[in-house]
Design a protein around this motif. Structure first.
Motif, mmCIF file in Angstrom:
data_model
loop_
_atom_site.group_PDB
_atom_site.id
_atom_site.type_symbol
_atom_site.label_atom_id
_atom_site.label_comp_id
_atom_site.label_asym_id
_atom_site.label_seq_id
_atom_site.Cartn_x
_atom_site.Cartn_y
_atom_site.Cartn_z
ATOM 1 N N GLN A 32 0.811 -1.217 0.000
ATOM 2 C CA GLN A 32 0.000 0.000 0.000
ATOM 3 C C GLN A 32 0.851 1.276 0.000
ATOM 4 N N ALA A 33 2.137 1.121 -0.256
ATOM 5 C CA ALA A 33 3.016 2.304 -0.298
ATOM 6 C C ALA A 33 2.419 3.349 -1.228
ATOM 7 N N LYS A 34 2.193 4.536 -0.692
ATOM 8 C CA LYS A 34 1.508 5.568 -1.476
ATOM 9 C C LYS A 34 2.482 6.286 -2.406
ATOM 10 N N MET A 35 3.539 6.844 -1.830
ATOM 11 C CA MET A 35 4.439 7.708 -2.606
ATOM 12 C C MET A 35 5.729 6.969 -2.956
ATOM 13 N N ILE A 36 5.979 6.845 -4.263
ATOM 14 C CA ILE A 36 7.173 6.152 -4.728
ATOM 15 C C ILE A 36 7.980 7.087 -5.630
ATOM 16 N N ALA A 37 9.281 7.114 -5.403
ATOM 17 C CA ALA A 37 10.200 7.890 -6.240
ATOM 18 C C ALA A 37 10.935 6.948 -7.179
ATOM 19 N N CYS A 38 10.983 7.309 -8.455
ATOM 20 C CA CYS A 38 11.765 6.552 -9.441
ATOM 21 C C CYS A 38 12.961 7.406 -9.842
ATOM 22 N N TYR A 39 14.152 6.947 -9.490
ATOM 23 C CA TYR A 39 15.375 7.707 -9.732
ATOM 24 C C TYR A 39 16.081 7.224 -10.997
ATOM 25 N N ALA A 40 16.731 8.178 -11.708
ATOM 26 C CA ALA A 40 17.367 7.875 -12.995
ATOM 27 C C ALA A 40 16.350 7.196 -13.906
ATOM 28 N N GLU A 41 15.174 7.798 -13.987
ATOM 29 C CA GLU A 41 14.006 7.119 -14.572
ATOM 30 C C GLU A 41 13.941 7.189 -16.090
ATOM 31 N N GLY A 42 14.779 7.980 -16.715
ATOM 32 C CA GLY A 42 14.798 7.963 -18.180
ATOM 33 C C GLY A 42 13.510 8.453 -18.793
ATOM 34 N N GLU A 43 12.875 7.601 -19.595
ATOM 35 C CA GLU A 43 11.682 7.992 -20.348
ATOM 36 C C GLU A 43 10.383 7.569 -19.669
ATOM 37 N N GLY A 44 10.467 7.040 -18.447
ATOM 38 C CA GLY A 44 9.271 6.896 -17.635
ATOM 39 C C GLY A 44 8.565 5.567 -17.619
ATOM 40 N N ARG A 45 9.139 4.545 -18.255
ATOM 41 C CA ARG A 45 8.400 3.283 -18.374
ATOM 42 C C ARG A 45 8.076 2.651 -17.011
ATOM 43 N N ASN A 46 8.980 2.751 -16.064
ATOM 44 C CA ASN A 46 8.752 2.140 -14.754
ATOM 45 C C ASN A 46 7.849 3.002 -13.878
ATOM 46 N N ALA A 47 8.029 4.302 -13.961
ATOM 47 C CA ALA A 47 7.180 5.224 -13.199
ATOM 48 C C ALA A 47 5.726 5.113 -13.639
ATOM 49 N N VAL A 48 5.502 5.064 -14.945
ATOM 50 C CA VAL A 48 4.133 4.958 -15.461
ATOM 51 C C VAL A 48 3.509 3.629 -15.043
ATOM 52 N N PHE A 49 4.276 2.552 -15.117
ATOM 53 C CA PHE A 49 3.779 1.245 -14.652
ATOM 54 C C PHE A 49 3.325 1.314 -13.203
ATOM 55 N N LEU A 50 4.142 1.902 -12.343
ATOM 56 C CA LEU A 50 3.784 2.000 -10.926
ATOM 57 C C LEU A 50 2.541 2.864 -10.732
ATOM 58 N N ILE A 129 10.751 0.970 1.282
ATOM 59 C CA ILE A 129 11.294 -0.108 0.451
ATOM 60 C C ILE A 129 12.058 0.486 -0.734
ATOM 61 N N PHE A 130 13.263 -0.042 -0.969
ATOM 62 C CA PHE A 130 14.071 0.346 -2.129
ATOM 63 C C PHE A 130 14.290 -0.869 -2.999
ATOM 64 N N LEU A 131 13.971 -0.741 -4.291
ATOM 65 C CA LEU A 131 14.169 -1.813 -5.270
ATOM 66 C C LEU A 131 15.077 -1.300 -6.371
ATOM 67 N N MET A 132 16.076 -2.104 -6.743
ATOM 68 C CA MET A 132 16.950 -1.712 -7.840
ATOM 69 C C MET A 132 17.388 -2.924 -8.653
ATOM 70 N N GLU A 133 17.634 -2.677 -9.936
ATOM 71 C CA GLU A 133 18.320 -3.640 -10.796
ATOM 72 C C GLU A 133 19.343 -2.858 -11.600
ATOM 73 N N VAL A 134 20.596 -3.324 -11.563
ATOM 74 C CA VAL A 134 21.692 -2.656 -12.270
ATOM 75 C C VAL A 134 22.613 -3.713 -12.858
ATOM 76 N N TYR A 135 23.450 -3.286 -13.765
ATOM 77 C CA TYR A 135 24.417 -4.207 -14.362
ATOM 78 C C TYR A 135 25.622 -4.407 -13.448
ATOM 79 N N GLU A 136 26.041 -5.657 -13.348
ATOM 80 C CA GLU A 136 27.220 -6.034 -12.559
ATOM 81 C C GLU A 136 28.475 -5.881 -13.403
#
Length: 199
Positions: A32-50, A129-136
């Motif tokens: 039920q997290a209300k406010m979510i920040a998307c950092y380094a979000e680029g063109e918005g695909r993840n922000a719009v999904f959320l 909660i913080f979620l990330m996926e990055v290249y190793e």
């Protein structure tokens, strides 16, 4: 105009319009997290999904062209995303504001990586909660997307040691297939992290 504005100024979405697979699979972790920040979000695909999942989302990026495309994508999905131009290395973050934070393939020089990550965690409320996926680092051998210099990739043990100051809910260094627009295409080596902020 910076390199990201140049990359994003085309009508084509460089990383596509669908959300990152890891985020899509794990979105329920935000509950039920209300406010979510998307950092380094680029063109918005993840922000719009959320936003389509009912969250109030703010997208931060260094490229105005990307943020403009975020607004366009949000309108096409009949949702609203707040956008804010921000240099994640130099600019201050509002502290203790968000219930959740996401960063998908946000890559910085190794000297700046953990300063940025600390600021992201600082922007979360207690138990956020913080979620990330990055290249190793090993992604250099794959050549399927991401930075072409090891200085801009993340090291598995360093990220794990950093995350361990908090409540780690998920940590993995795995091979995955990522087909995201023209920017990411094929087998990749990624780091995945979900953690809950400790005070």
């Amino acid at each position: 105009m910076n390199q990201w504005d140049e990359k994003f100024k085309s009508d084509t979405y460089y990383y596509g319009t669908k959300p990152n697979t890891f985020l899509e699979q794990q979105e329920k972790i935000f509950g039920q997290a209300k406010m979510i920040a998307c950092y380094a979000e680029g063109e918005g695909r993840n922000a719009v999904f959320l936003a389509t999942k009912g969250h109030d989302v703010t997208a931060f990026d260094y490229a105005q062209e990307g943020l403009q495309k975020t607004i366009t994508l949000a309108k096409s999905q009949k949702v609203h995303v707040i956008t804010e131009l921000k240099d994640l290395i130099k600019d201050p973050f509002e502290v203790g504001r968000y219930d959740g934070a996401v960063m998908i393939f946000g890559h910085f020089s190794k000297v700046d990586q953990y300063e940025v990550l600390d600021k992201i965690v600082g922007s979360l409320k207690a138990d956020g909660i913080f979620l990330m996926e990055v290249y190793e680092d090993a992604q250099l051998q794959y050549q399927t997307g991401g930075p072409k210099e090891i200085d801009y990739l993340y090291n598995e043990s360093e990220l794990y040691n950093w995350a361990n100051k908090h409540d780690v809910l998920h940590f993995a260094c795995v091979e995955v297939d990522r087909v995201e627009g023209i920017g990411h295409n094929g087998r990749s080596k990624v780091l995945q992290l979900i953690m809950k902020k400790k005070i």
